[in-house]
Design a protein around this motif. Sequence first.
Motif, PDB file in Angstrom:
ATOM      1  N   GLY A  10       0.662  -1.115  -0.008  1.00 25.01           N
ATOM      2  CA  GLY A  10       0.178  -0.011   0.192  1.00 25.01           C
ATOM      3  C   GLY A  10       0.927   1.292   0.085  1.00 25.01           C
ATOM      4  O   GLY A  10       0.571   2.097   0.842  1.00 25.01           O
ATOM      5  N   VAL A  11       1.943   1.238  -0.702  1.00 23.35           N
ATOM      6  CA  VAL A  11       2.783   2.404  -0.751  1.00 23.35           C
ATOM      7  C   VAL A  11       2.741   2.897  -2.227  1.00 23.35           C
ATOM      8  O   VAL A  11       2.545   2.036  -3.314  1.00 23.35           O
ATOM      9  CB  VAL A  11       4.321   2.137  -0.184  1.00 23.35           C
ATOM     10  N   SER A  12       3.454   4.135  -2.496  1.00 21.74           N
ATOM     11  CA  SER A  12       3.606   4.633  -3.950  1.00 21.74           C
ATOM     12  C   SER A  12       5.052   3.975  -4.379  1.00 21.74           C
ATOM     13  O   SER A  12       5.737   3.761  -3.557  1.00 21.74           O
ATOM     14  CB  SER A  12       3.598   6.175  -3.882  1.00 21.74           C
ATOM     15  N   ARG A  13       4.965   4.134  -5.664  1.00 20.72           N
ATOM     16  CA  ARG A  13       6.321   3.653  -6.192  1.00 20.72           C
ATOM     17  C   ARG A  13       7.678   4.268  -5.969  1.00 20.72           C
ATOM     18  O   ARG A  13       8.738   3.937  -5.950  1.00 20.72           O
ATOM     19  CB  ARG A  13       6.086   3.474  -7.937  1.00 20.72           C
ATOM     20  N   ASP A  14       7.466   5.679  -5.414  1.00 19.61           N
ATOM     21  CA  ASP A  14       8.567   6.535  -5.199  1.00 19.61           C
ATOM     22  C   ASP A  14       8.612   6.412  -3.498  1.00 19.61           C
ATOM     23  O   ASP A  14       9.289   7.542  -2.928  1.00 19.61           O
ATOM     24  CB  ASP A  14       8.341   8.039  -5.479  1.00 19.61           C
ATOM     25  N   ALA A  15       8.042   5.656  -2.775  1.00 22.06           N
ATOM     26  CA  ALA A  15       8.099   5.445  -1.483  1.00 22.06           C
ATOM     27  C   ALA A  15       9.679   5.289  -0.890  1.00 22.06           C
ATOM     28  O   ALA A  15      10.445   4.665  -1.412  1.00 22.06           O
ATOM     29  CB  ALA A  15       7.150   4.296  -0.947  1.00 22.06           C
ATOM     30  N   SER A  16       9.919   5.935  -0.101  1.00 22.94           N
ATOM     31  CA  SER A  16      11.351   5.736   0.785  1.00 22.94           C
ATOM     32  C   SER A  16      11.195   4.276   1.724  1.00 22.94           C
ATOM     33  O   SER A  16      10.280   3.793   1.782  1.00 22.94           O
ATOM     34  CB  SER A  16      11.529   6.914   1.798  1.00 22.94           C
ATOM     35  N   GLU A  19       9.410   4.495   4.781  1.00 20.89           N
ATOM     36  CA  GLU A  19       7.763   4.325   4.336  1.00 20.89           C
ATOM     37  C   GLU A  19       7.566   2.950   4.256  1.00 20.89           C
ATOM     38  O   GLU A  19       6.478   2.459   4.384  1.00 20.89           O
ATOM     39  CB  GLU A  19       7.333   5.212   3.086  1.00 20.89           C
ATOM     40  N   ILE A  20       8.207   2.215   3.446  1.00 16.00           N
ATOM     41  CA  ILE A  20       8.167   0.829   3.351  1.00 16.00           C
ATOM     42  C   ILE A  20       8.329   0.048   4.492  1.00 16.00           C
ATOM     43  O   ILE A  20       7.251  -0.894   4.755  1.00 16.00           O
ATOM     44  CB  ILE A  20       8.995   0.442   2.164  1.00 16.00           C
ATOM     45  N   ASN A  21       9.211   0.264   5.106  1.00 16.08           N
ATOM     46  CA  ASN A  21       9.367  -0.542   6.375  1.00 16.08           C
ATOM     47  C   ASN A  21       8.077  -0.106   7.340  1.00 16.08           C
ATOM     48  O   ASN A  21       7.707  -1.238   8.125  1.00 16.08           O
ATOM     49  CB  ASN A  21      10.575  -0.214   7.135  1.00 16.08           C
ATOM     50  N   GLU A  22       7.617   1.071   7.561  1.00  9.05           N
ATOM     51  CA  GLU A  22       6.603   1.343   8.280  1.00  9.05           C
ATOM     52  C   GLU A  22       5.257   0.659   7.733  1.00  9.05           C
ATOM     53  O   GLU A  22       4.400   0.205   8.408  1.00  9.05           O
ATOM     54  CB  GLU A  22       6.453   2.777   8.544  1.00  9.05           C
ATOM     55  N   ALA A  23       5.027   0.603   6.407  1.00  8.03           N
ATOM     56  CA  ALA A  23       4.077  -0.060   5.851  1.00  8.03           C
ATOM     57  C   ALA A  23       3.924  -1.506   6.005  1.00  8.03           C
ATOM     58  O   ALA A  23       3.026  -2.150   6.630  1.00  8.03           O
ATOM     59  CB  ALA A  23       3.844   0.199   4.387  1.00  8.03           C
ATOM     60  N   TYR A  24       5.159  -2.208   6.169  1.00  2.00           N
ATOM     61  CA  TYR A  24       5.418  -3.609   6.470  1.00  2.00           C
ATOM     62  C   TYR A  24       4.948  -3.900   8.048  1.00  2.00           C
ATOM     63  O   TYR A  24       4.199  -4.818   8.083  1.00  2.00           O
ATOM     64  CB  TYR A  24       6.749  -4.114   6.219  1.00  2.00           C
ATOM     65  N   ARG A  25       5.285  -2.884   8.712  1.00  2.00           N
ATOM     66  CA  ARG A  25       5.043  -3.085  10.231  1.00  2.00           C
ATOM     67  C   ARG A  25       3.433  -3.102  10.457  1.00  2.00           C
ATOM     68  O   ARG A  25       3.042  -3.904  11.145  1.00  2.00           O
ATOM     69  CB  ARG A  25       5.876  -2.131  11.060  1.00  2.00           C
ATOM     70  N   GLU A  26       2.708  -2.250   9.774  1.00  2.00           N
ATOM     71  CA  GLU A  26       1.391  -2.343   9.629  1.00  2.00           C
ATOM     72  C   GLU A  26       0.791  -3.705   9.201  1.00  2.00           C
ATOM     73  O   GLU A  26      -0.124  -4.130   9.921  1.00  2.00           O
ATOM     74  CB  GLU A  26       0.811  -1.123   9.010  1.00  2.00           C
ATOM     75  N   LYS A  49       6.241  -9.809   3.839  1.00  2.00           N
ATOM     76  CA  LYS A  49       7.478  -9.900   3.932  1.00  2.00           C
ATOM     77  C   LYS A  49       8.048  -9.975   2.478  1.00  2.00           C
ATOM     78  O   LYS A  49       9.410  -9.291   2.743  1.00  2.00           O
ATOM     79  CB  LYS A  49       7.697 -11.279   4.684  1.00  2.00           C
ATOM     80  N   THR A  50       8.024 -10.693   1.691  1.00  2.00           N
ATOM     81  CA  THR A  50       8.677 -10.724   0.389  1.00  2.00           C
ATOM     82  C   THR A  50       8.569  -9.292  -0.294  1.00  2.00           C
ATOM     83  O   THR A  50       9.670  -8.906  -0.673  1.00  2.00           O
ATOM     84  CB  THR A  50       8.047 -11.969  -0.557  1.00  2.00           C
ATOM     85  N   ALA A  51       7.624  -8.791  -0.390  1.00  2.00           N
ATOM     86  CA  ALA A  51       7.571  -7.498  -1.107  1.00  2.00           C
ATOM     87  C   ALA A  51       8.348  -6.375  -0.194  1.00  2.00           C
ATOM     88  O   ALA A  51       9.273  -5.728  -0.868  1.00  2.00           O
ATOM     89  CB  ALA A  51       6.064  -6.651  -0.772  1.00  2.00           C
ATOM     90  N   LYS A  52       8.506  -6.543   1.295  1.00  2.00           N
ATOM     91  CA  LYS A  52       9.447  -5.688   1.920  1.00  2.00           C
ATOM     92  C   LYS A  52      10.796  -5.811   1.623  1.00  2.00           C
ATOM     93  O   LYS A  52      11.658  -5.185   1.403  1.00  2.00           O
ATOM     94  CB  LYS A  52       9.065  -5.912   3.407  1.00  2.00           C
ATOM     95  N   GLU A  53      11.177  -7.331   1.544  1.00  2.00           N
ATOM     96  CA  GLU A  53      12.664  -7.497   1.171  1.00  2.00           C
ATOM     97  C   GLU A  53      13.027  -7.149   0.011  1.00  2.00           C
ATOM     98  O   GLU A  53      14.184  -6.685  -0.283  1.00  2.00           O
ATOM     99  CB  GLU A  53      12.687  -9.211   1.407  1.00  2.00           C
ATOM    100  N   VAL A  54      12.385  -7.156  -0.967  1.00  2.00           N
ATOM    101  CA  VAL A  54      12.538  -6.734  -2.206  1.00  2.00           C
ATOM    102  C   VAL A  54      12.770  -5.321  -2.550  1.00  2.00           C
ATOM    103  O   VAL A  54      13.537  -4.926  -2.896  1.00  2.00           O
ATOM    104  CB  VAL A  54      11.679  -7.493  -3.364  1.00  2.00           C
TER     105      VAL A  54
END
Length: 384
Positions: A10-16, A19-26, A49-54
Motif C-alpha cells: 500500500g505504498v507509492s512507487r517512489d516511497a522511501s 515508508e516501506i518499513n512502516e507499511a510492512y510493520r502495519e 514480507k517478500t515485498a518488503k525484502e525486495v
Amino acid sequence: MTEDFYDILGVSRDASEEEINEAYREKVREYHPDVSDDPDAEEKFKKAKTAKEVLTDEEQRQMYDRMGHEQFIEAQKRGATDTDGRGARGGMGGDPFGGGGPFGDMEDIFEQFFGGGGGRGRDRPRQGQDLRTGLEVDLEEAYEGVEKELTVRRPERCPECEGTGHPPGTDSHTCPECNGRGQTTQVQQTPLGRMQQTTTCRRCEGEGTIYEETCSTCGGDGIVREEATLTVEIPAGISSGQTLRMSGEGAPGEQGARNGDLLVEVEVADHPDFDREGDDLYTREPVSFPQAVFGDTIQVETLDGAVELEVPAGTQSGERFRLRNKGMPRLQRRGQGDLFVDVQVVTPESLNEEQREALERFAEAGGEEIEVEQGFFEKIRDTF
C-alpha cells in the motif's frame, strides 16, 4: 503471483525505505498469524514480507522497477538475473512467497556472480533480535483487558560507551585490513570468468576503524544485560497461547538500526468457578429440590456481575441453560461468547420432622411405599 509489491504494502512507487518499513510493520500487526483472525493471514503475511525484502534492497528494487512484477518473478523462478535484467539460465525454481524459494538465497546469488552487489543489505546495520517471554493473567483480567507490568532481563546498549564498544575519546586508526572501507574483496578465476566476492571486514567488523581501547563495562561488545520493567496492554478476550508483540522492546540493533521486538506469550490461569472453551464459559449452579420441582428465579454470578436465570418447573439435575453474551469478549471482533449454566439439584443431608412428613406424603401420593431409613432421598432422586 500477479500482485504488485507496492500494492501489497500500500505504498507509492517512489516511497522511501522508511515508508516501506512502516507499511510492512502495519501489515505485520494486521496479518501476523499469532494475532489475526483473517483466514488468509499467513499467506498475506508472507506476501508482505517478500515485498518488503525486495523493495528495501536497492539492487532488487531497481531490477523490479525495470522489469515489472511478472517478469521479475519469472526471472527468480528460472534462476539468477543479470545486471541488464535478462534472465540467466538456471534451474532454481521455487515459490517466491514460501520458505524454500529463491529469495532466501538472493544475496548469495548476487555475491557469487556480481561481486557482492546484492550484499549491500547485509552491510547495512542489522536490526536487533526479537526476544520472548511469558506472562500469566487471571480470567477476570483476560475478560476486562488490563495493563500489566513485567520484568525482563535483556541485552541493552552499554550506557558507558553508548553501544560503541570503546570509551569516548579513544584513539583510533584506519583498519589496515580493509583500508577503512569496512569491506574486503576477493577475486577468483572460475570457468565462468573472473568472480569477486565482497564481505564485511572481520578485523574491524565493518567499521573501517580500529580503536586502541575497549570499554571495560561491556568488553567491547557495546551490549550489556540489564533488567527492564515494561508495561504491556492485555486486550480483552485474549486466550492462552496467544502472543503480543511489543515493538522495539527486544535486543538492540547495530548502530543506526532499530531494536528487535519483545514477544509476550500469554497464559490465562484456570478459574475455580468457570471453565472456558474459546469465547464461551461454563459454570455450575446448585438449586434445591423444591426449586427444581416448582421452578424459580435464581441469581447466577458472571464475570460482569450477577444476573437472573429462570429455572422452569420440572428442571432435571444436570440440565444446561444458555445466557447469551455473558461469556468472554471476542478478541478483535464485536460481541461476546455465551455463558452455559449446568443446574445441579442438591439433596439435603438432614430434614426436620415437618419436612420429612411432607416428603413422605409426597412419595405416597405417587403410589410408592417408602422406607425412610433405607434411602428415602435416593428414591426421590431416582423418581425425579
